[in-house]
Design a protein around this motif. Sequence first.
Motif, mmCIF file in Angstrom:
data_model
loop_
_atom_site.group_PDB
_atom_site.id
_atom_site.type_symbol
_atom_site.label_atom_id
_atom_site.label_comp_id
_atom_site.label_asym_id
_atom_site.label_seq_id
_atom_site.Cartn_x
_atom_site.Cartn_y
_atom_site.Cartn_z
ATOM 1 N N SER A 70 0.830 -1.200 0.000
ATOM 2 C CA SER A 70 0.000 0.000 0.000
ATOM 3 C C SER A 70 0.865 1.251 0.000
ATOM 4 O O SER A 70 1.870 1.326 0.704
ATOM 5 N N ILE B 212 0.947 -2.922 4.724
ATOM 6 C CA ILE B 212 -0.252 -3.497 4.109
ATOM 7 C C ILE B 212 0.133 -4.112 2.767
ATOM 8 O O ILE B 212 0.601 -3.422 1.866
ATOM 9 N N VAL C 13 -1.066 -5.639 -0.614
ATOM 10 C CA VAL C 13 -2.240 -5.589 -1.481
ATOM 11 C C VAL C 13 -2.062 -6.654 -2.564
ATOM 12 O O VAL C 13 -1.084 -6.623 -3.314
ATOM 13 N N GLU D 104 -6.354 -6.969 1.076
ATOM 14 C CA GLU D 104 -5.325 -6.236 1.810
ATOM 15 C C GLU D 104 -5.077 -6.956 3.117
ATOM 16 O O GLU D 104 -6.016 -7.300 3.824
#
Length: 106
Positions: free
Chosen positions: A29, A35, A37, A52
């Motif tokens: 992210s 995070i 993704v 996510e």
Amino acid sequence: MHVDESGSEHAVSGSGRTERVWMVERTFSADSPHILVTVYATLDGTRYLQKERAFNRFGTAPGPEVTAAITVESERLTPVTDAETRDRYANEAERMRDRHDPDDAV
């Protein structure tokens, strides 16, 4: 899994129709480097699912496992509206299917 005339893989489960989608993109992210993704798409590239997952990139525990494919309920998939993205997703999904078993960690 059943493959229909469009090349999509699907099945019917107790809760409804499911489809196998293949990992086509994996990034971190822009808002948070913790995070992961992951984007999974149908073989024809027309629909996708974005997942996510949070994790500590710098810790001792491994990151979340990403498999070559997952099976999801059809209603969770979002249409791909851009032709270039649709083509890219279709090409990558086919490449993943040709090179990996669905449960392979990638």
